[in-house]
Design an enzyme around this catalytic site. Structure first.
Site, PDB file in Angstrom:
ATOM      1  N   ARG A   1      54.810 -18.746  76.279  1.00  0.00           N
ATOM      2  CA  ARG A   1      53.235 -18.676  75.437  1.00  0.00           C
ATOM      3  C   ARG A   1      52.063 -20.303  76.137  1.00  0.00           C
ATOM      4  O   ARG A   1      51.148 -19.279  76.501  1.00  0.00           O
ATOM      5  CB  ARG A   1      53.092 -18.257  73.872  1.00  0.00           C
TER       6      ARG A   1
ATOM      7  N   LYS B   1      70.216 -11.850  70.316  1.00  0.00           N
ATOM      8  CA  LYS B   1      70.541 -11.547  68.927  1.00  0.00           C
ATOM      9  C   LYS B   1      69.291 -12.346  67.711  1.00  0.00           C
ATOM     10  O   LYS B   1      69.341 -13.883  67.908  1.00  0.00           O
ATOM     11  CB  LYS B   1      71.829 -11.850  68.067  1.00  0.00           C
TER      12      LYS B   1
ATOM     13  N   HIS C   1      77.242 -14.506  72.827  1.00  0.00           N
ATOM     14  CA  HIS C   1      78.065 -14.690  73.840  1.00  0.00           C
ATOM     15  C   HIS C   1      79.526 -15.581  73.078  1.00  0.00           C
ATOM     16  O   HIS C   1      80.016 -16.007  73.869  1.00  0.00           O
ATOM     17  CB  HIS C   1      77.251 -16.140  73.522  1.00  0.00           C
TER      18      HIS C   1
ATOM     19  N   ASP D   1      73.279 -14.170  60.741  1.00  0.00           N
ATOM     20  CA  ASP D   1      73.178 -14.795  62.172  1.00  0.00           C
ATOM     21  C   ASP D   1      74.864 -15.399  62.404  1.00  0.00           C
ATOM     22  O   ASP D   1      74.850 -15.128  63.721  1.00  0.00           O
ATOM     23  CB  ASP D   1      72.759 -16.870  61.593  1.00  0.00           C
TER      24      ASP D   1
ATOM     25  N   HIS E   1      78.544 -11.984  65.550  1.00  0.00           N
ATOM     26  CA  HIS E   1      80.110 -12.633  66.279  1.00  0.00           C
ATOM     27  C   HIS E   1      81.081 -12.247  65.411  1.00  0.00           C
ATOM     28  O   HIS E   1      82.238 -11.828  66.308  1.00  0.00           O
ATOM     29  CB  HIS E   1      80.204 -14.297  66.069  1.00  0.00           C
TER      30      HIS E   1
END
Ligand code: BG6
Length: 489
Positions: A61, A159, A189, A246, A251
């Protein structure tokens, strides 16, 4: 697909991307771009895994000049520890970088893409890497659509893929309004980790493990990602996210998919994805009473954090994969910030033998041994160890805990072809390889099983930094006990 043999791994080292690419990196001045993405693309270029022709257009931005962006990228690469001699190799890479501000609209981006394509001779695929929060990512995709830049394009989404089922559905709908599902790459990842793919090799390339990989032999499974790190200046992101979103819905569940999946018909993307999805379909909805949320003492004083916050920095859950293979086998998943140690560990604990032939009174079993188990350290390069009972030499049938350990680094040395997970995954996207990416259906299913906890989350219990989390996790796993990574590694 290239996860099977070492010769395939070596082949991949020479496997540069065939088509020229214009890569547009949204969030180009952000943390992930600086730590992983810019250094990762630089490394790919150094090892010959970028296409013959490519341009990277940073987008954010707040506008900065191309020179400023090049300086930022160079600093990121130098600070990443990924490449020691940046100076020599920088010249060519730096020239591929440009920058466009998109705060006041996307028109300049359209022009920059056309100019980059023209520099590459007119023919180039487009890759949009959206290192952005979900809402901003959906907005960016819609702008890409309006500019007609979705032709011959792929898009990588970071994510969290939504924050609950409703927002994940909305995000997927907005993405699908511009891109077909097979052009969308949801990146996690952890799936790019060498050691995670080694799980496939271990399970399906050997005759030894798979026959016992089921409810008849396995008592429970633990997947543990403790981190000594705190939230690292990410207060406002973390406040809205927490460890559940998270780490768990992403994961930890993705790792569980690899641990619990049935043998796929081949290692091609479709069958592999299908088997992982079947695991998620079989998972029972999480019950709030099977969840411990924790918050490290001091979290509320971090920058950007509400002083009365109930956001969890620690999560531990018991969950079940309710299918033929795993019925009744609990999977314990745990992750947290500011914990005692940092690891990525999978523990597979076996059932006790059907008859007790040995005089196993308490005094003769090593304290806290629990059950014989396999431990997989999933950090790169990783290790595998077996822990079991053996007879201590001497006149009595005293049992002692024994270990056998295999280290990837000792066995295979420093593999030059090894890529950082982000590098591996970006390279896969440029080649159109979807094997290690997740479908919209799988993502929505994971939110669906999380709904009961998101609707009635148990209160976050304080825990001391440097500990293994709140004491209540012992009740969650009782009568079993948590395997501590440091027991073996
Ligand atoms: C990220 C999370 O996805 O993974 C971070 O947002 C976490 O909170 C990180 O620290 C852990 O990744 P790794 O590869 O260091 O285990």
């Amino acid at each position: 697909m290239s996860v099977t043999t070492s010769s395939a791994q070596e082949d991949r080292a020479a496997e540069a991307v065939a088509t020229n690419q214009v890569i547009v990196l949204f969030g180009a001045t952000g943390d992930l771009a600086r730590r992983k993405l810019l250094p990762g693309m630089f490394h790919l270029a150094q090892v010959g895994l970028m296409p013959g022709g490519f341009r990277i257009i940073g987008a954010a931005r707040h506008p900065i000049s191309t020179d400023e962006f090049r300086a930022l990228a160079r600093e990121s690469v130098a600070g990443s520890g990924r490449k020691s001699r940046v100076d020599e190799a920088w010249e060519d890479f730096g020239k591929t970088l440009g920058f466009v501000g998109v705060g006041d609209g996307f028109e300049a981006l359209g022009e920059a893409v056309e100019a980059a394509r023209a520099e590459l001779g007119g023919e180039a695929d487009l890759l949009f890497y959206l290192s952005l929060p979900p809402k901003a990512a959906a907005g960016a995709v819609e702008e890409i659509g309006k500019l007609g830049l979705d032709e011959n394009a792929r898009v990588i989404i970071e994510k969290p893929f939504g924050t609950d089922l409703a927002s994940a559905r909305e995000l997927n709908e907005r993405l699908h309004s511009v891109f077909q599902e097979n052009r969308i790459y949801r990146i996690d990842h952890y799936l790019g980790r060498e050691a995670v793919q080694n799980l496939l090799a271990l399970r399906f390339a050997n005759g030894m493990f798979e026959p016992v990989w089921n409810r008849n032999h396995i008592d429970h499974v633990q997947i543990d990602i403790p981190e000594t790190l705190s939230i690292e200046m990410r207060g406002s992101f973390y406040e809205d996210t927490g460890a559940f979103r998270d780490m768990l819905v992403t994961h930890l569940f993705q790792l569980l998919g690899f641990v619990a999946m049935e043998p796929p018909t081949s290692l091609e993307p479709k069958p592999l994805g299908l088997e992982r999805e079947k695991v998620f379909d079989s998972m029972l909805p999480l019950r709030p009473e099977d969840v411990v949320r924790g918050q490290y003492v001091g979290y509320r004083q971090e920058d950007g954090v509400d002083p009365s916050s109930d956001t969890e920095t620690f999560i531990a859950v018991k969950t079940y994969v309710d299918n033929w293979r795993w019925e009744g086998v609990p999977f314990y998943l745990r992750s947290g910030k500011r914990m005692a140690e940092s690891h990525h560990v999978l523990t597979v604990a076996f059932k006790q033998p059907p008859r007790r032939m040995f005089p196993l009174d308490e005094a003769l079993i090593p304290e806290g041994f629990g059950r014989d188990h396999l431990t997989f350290e999933l950090g790169d390069p990783g290790s595998i160890s077996a822990s079991f009972l053996a007879k201590v030499p001497g006149a009595t049938m005293q049992l002692g805990e024994a270990h056998m350990q295999f280290n990837y680094a000792d066995a295979f040395g420093n593999n030059r072809a090894a890529l950082d997970p982000y590098e591996r995954l970006i390279h896969d996207v440029m080649n159109g390889d979807r094997t290690l990416f997740t479908s919209s259906d799988a993502i929505e299913r994971l939110w669906e099983i999380s709904e009961p906890v998101l609707e009635s989350p148990p209160h976050a219990i304080p825990y001391e930094p440097g500990s293994w989390g709140p004491e209540e996790i012992d009740e969650l796993i009782a009568p079993r006990r948590w395997h501590l990574p440091s027991d073996h590694i």
